[in-house]
Design a protein around this motif. Sequence first.
Motif, PDB file in Angstrom:
ATOM      1  N   PHE A  86      47.328 -45.754   3.695  1.00 52.58           N
ATOM      2  CA  PHE A  86      47.324 -44.499   4.099  1.00 52.58           C
ATOM      3  C   PHE A  86      48.018 -44.126   5.358  1.00 52.58           C
ATOM      4  CE2 PHE A  86      43.678 -46.587   5.616  1.00 52.58           C
ATOM      5  CZ  PHE A  86      43.671 -46.388   6.920  1.00 52.58           C
ATOM      6  N   CYS A  87      48.745 -45.302   6.086  1.00 52.99           N
ATOM      7  CA  CYS A  87      49.210 -45.173   7.342  1.00 52.99           C
ATOM      8  C   CYS A  87      49.811 -43.757   7.652  1.00 52.99           C
ATOM      9  CB  CYS A  87      49.866 -46.213   7.624  1.00 52.99           C
ATOM     10  SG  CYS A  87      50.437 -46.157   9.520  1.00 52.99           S
ATOM     11  N   GLN A  88      49.478 -43.260   8.692  1.00 52.64           N
ATOM     12  CA  GLN A  88      50.273 -41.802   8.880  1.00 52.64           C
ATOM     13  C   GLN A  88      51.581 -42.132   9.779  1.00 52.64           C
ATOM     14  OE1 GLN A  88      47.005 -39.287  10.824  1.00 52.64           O
ATOM     15  NE2 GLN A  88      45.781 -39.773   8.748  1.00 52.64           N
ATOM     16  N   SER A  93      55.532 -48.042  11.429  1.00 53.68           N
ATOM     17  CA  SER A  93      54.560 -49.511  10.913  1.00 53.68           C
ATOM     18  C   SER A  93      55.096 -50.061   9.872  1.00 53.68           C
ATOM     19  CB  SER A  93      53.285 -49.191  10.797  1.00 53.68           C
ATOM     20  OG  SER A  93      53.044 -48.219   9.552  1.00 53.68           O
ATOM     21  N   GLN A  94      55.755 -49.674   8.885  1.00 56.14           N
ATOM     22  CA  GLN A  94      56.090 -50.301   7.507  1.00 56.14           C
ATOM     23  C   GLN A  94      57.663 -50.115   7.394  1.00 56.14           C
ATOM     24  OE1 GLN A  94      53.475 -48.717   4.575  1.00 56.14           O
ATOM     25  NE2 GLN A  94      51.654 -48.911   5.799  1.00 56.14           N
ATOM     26  N   LEU A  95      58.465 -48.964   7.882  1.00 59.81           N
ATOM     27  CA  LEU A  95      59.542 -48.926   7.547  1.00 59.81           C
ATOM     28  C   LEU A  95      60.367 -49.422   8.465  1.00 59.81           C
ATOM     29  CD1 LEU A  95      59.917 -45.385   5.693  1.00 59.81           C
ATOM     30  CD2 LEU A  95      59.699 -47.569   4.754  1.00 59.81           C
ATOM     31  N   GLY A 264      51.860 -41.754   2.993  1.00 60.35           N
ATOM     32  CA  GLY A 264      52.265 -42.948   2.306  1.00 60.35           C
ATOM     33  C   GLY A 264      51.962 -43.222   1.073  1.00 60.35           C
ATOM     34  N   GLU A 265      51.678 -44.121   0.667  1.00 57.24           N
ATOM     35  CA  GLU A 265      51.135 -44.980  -0.645  1.00 57.24           C
ATOM     36  C   GLU A 265      49.744 -44.473  -1.104  1.00 57.24           C
ATOM     37  OE1 GLU A 265      51.470 -49.001  -0.909  1.00 57.24           O
ATOM     38  OE2 GLU A 265      53.680 -49.168  -0.772  1.00 57.24           O
ATOM     39  N   ALA A 266      49.060 -43.880   0.138  1.00 55.03           N
ATOM     40  CA  ALA A 266      47.721 -43.200  -0.420  1.00 55.03           C
ATOM     41  C   ALA A 266      47.787 -41.981  -1.638  1.00 55.03           C
ATOM     42  CB  ALA A 266      47.046 -42.718   0.704  1.00 55.03           C
ATOM     43  N   THR A 267      48.832 -41.480  -1.714  1.00 51.26           N
ATOM     44  CA  THR A 267      48.756 -40.506  -2.449  1.00 51.26           C
ATOM     45  C   THR A 267      48.630 -40.823  -4.162  1.00 51.26           C
ATOM     46  OG1 THR A 267      51.365 -40.521  -2.461  1.00 51.26           O
ATOM     47  CG2 THR A 267      50.373 -38.798  -0.933  1.00 51.26           C
ATOM     48  N   HIS A 268      48.976 -42.119  -4.270  1.00 46.30           N
ATOM     49  CA  HIS A 268      48.774 -42.561  -5.736  1.00 46.30           C
ATOM     50  C   HIS A 268      47.872 -43.792  -5.707  1.00 46.30           C
ATOM     51  CE1 HIS A 268      52.755 -44.097  -4.160  1.00 46.30           C
ATOM     52  NE2 HIS A 268      52.227 -45.259  -4.665  1.00 46.30           N
ATOM     53  N   THR A 269      46.830 -43.667  -4.802  1.00 46.20           N
ATOM     54  CA  THR A 269      45.903 -44.583  -4.610  1.00 46.20           C
ATOM     55  C   THR A 269      44.517 -44.139  -5.051  1.00 46.20           C
ATOM     56  OG1 THR A 269      47.218 -46.071  -3.321  1.00 46.20           O
ATOM     57  CG2 THR A 269      44.857 -46.711  -3.277  1.00 46.20           C
ATOM     58  N   ALA A 270      44.010 -44.730  -5.949  1.00 49.61           N
ATOM     59  CA  ALA A 270      42.449 -44.025  -6.481  1.00 49.61           C
ATOM     60  C   ALA A 270      41.688 -44.275  -5.328  1.00 49.61           C
ATOM     61  CB  ALA A 270      42.061 -44.636  -7.790  1.00 49.61           C
ATOM     62  N   GLY A 271      40.908 -43.459  -5.088  1.00 45.30           N
ATOM     63  CA  GLY A 271      39.946 -43.294  -4.009  1.00 45.30           C
ATOM     64  C   GLY A 271      40.076 -42.717  -2.696  1.00 45.30           C
ATOM     65  N   ILE A 272      41.323 -42.609  -2.471  1.00 39.86           N
ATOM     66  CA  ILE A 272      41.961 -42.381  -0.901  1.00 39.86           C
ATOM     67  C   ILE A 272      43.246 -41.433  -1.276  1.00 39.86           C
ATOM     68  CG2 ILE A 272      41.227 -44.301   0.144  1.00 39.86           C
ATOM     69  CD1 ILE A 272      43.969 -45.459   0.138  1.00 39.86           C
ATOM     70  N   ASN A 273      43.274 -40.668  -2.346  1.00 44.45           N
ATOM     71  CA  ASN A 273      44.394 -39.881  -2.657  1.00 44.45           C
ATOM     72  C   ASN A 273      43.927 -38.269  -2.559  1.00 44.45           C
ATOM     73  OD1 ASN A 273      42.713 -39.744  -4.957  1.00 44.45           O
ATOM     74  ND2 ASN A 273      44.311 -39.828  -6.584  1.00 44.45           N
ATOM     75  N   ARG A 274      43.005 -38.080  -1.752  1.00 39.95           N
ATOM     76  CA  ARG A 274      42.481 -36.802  -1.251  1.00 39.95           C
ATOM     77  C   ARG A 274      42.101 -36.908   0.161  1.00 39.95           C
ATOM     78  NH1 ARG A 274      37.312 -36.696  -0.764  1.00 39.95           N
ATOM     79  NH2 ARG A 274      35.861 -38.154  -2.132  1.00 39.95           N
ATOM     80  N   PRO A 275      41.972 -35.668   0.844  1.00 44.80           N
ATOM     81  CA  PRO A 275      41.715 -35.712   1.976  1.00 44.80           C
ATOM     82  C   PRO A 275      39.923 -35.900   2.094  1.00 44.80           C
ATOM     83  CG  PRO A 275      42.844 -33.450   1.600  1.00 44.80           C
ATOM     84  CD  PRO A 275      42.688 -34.252   0.284  1.00 44.80           C
TER      85      PRO A 275
END
Length: 308
Positions: A86-88, A93-95, A264-275
């Motif tokens: 979920f890193c904002q 940090s990742q790229l 980031g990848e949180a948009t398609h990660t179950a459980g954290i894909n919403r605010p």
Amino acid sequence: MNYIDLYNSGELYRRIKTAYNRLASCDLCPHDCGVNRLKGETGICRSGFKPRIASANLHRGEEPPISGTNGSGTIFFSGCSLNCRFCQNFPISQLGNGEDISCRELAVRMLKLQKLRAHNINLVTPTHFLPQILAALWLAVPQGFSLPLVWNSSGYEKLDALLLLEDIVSIYLPDMKYSAEDSSIEISSAPGYSAINRQAVLEMFRQSGHLQVDENGIAQKGLIIRHLVLPEGKAGSSDTLRWIAENIGRESHIALMSQYFPAGEATHTAGINRPLNQEEYGAATAALAENGLENGWIQELEEERGAV
């Protein structure tokens, strides 16, 4: 004792040598990648020999004792020892967005921020560049550098690395992200996070104590703990807050953050894909009260910050 004393005694130079030796088979963070960063090899943090930074500017969006009236001299380092889905700040940090600079140039950036009247130098995601930061400090001190250093980290730290920072870092600003192993691995690829993090926070507290501020409310020394509340209780907020109260003390200063959104990848990660929702953040603020934690800051879901 402070870093100027360590510079004058030669201890700072000795710590720099110790820290750089660790880059030959890098073991600065709990991943223990073992790559030779002195030769430019990279591990999980994606970082080689030179420090890489994304920005160095005055920042006024930190906790009030950190930002104060003049702003915090914030240096964002590229790369990270975690891989939070979920890193904002994932482009940094990742790229790896940023520029490679010398330790001498890092010292120059620190001195420039001091001239801009920053209250401190806020080292963001610094763990994997500990040797280079110490080297930059060694270069900056004889040029008049004297600001408090803030270690603004994920809290995924090794105790022997933190010992190299004793009497150098004034203010520790760690995350306490998770209390459960499954969340730390699934979301941040950080095995053992909770146990490692809690031992690290205890060491930070041993070195710095509870938050101390000057007559203007500006942080001079101490510990501020950040905890980001996640959807579906993924952060284990109640357990973490209870641990803080029992092991660090109810005097602890905590920034309880509601600003989660699926980046980031949180948009398609179950459980954290919403605010985050109000019920989830409300449960975390209730846990603050239940554990007698009255010092620090909370946020509205609209990110409006207020006192606990």
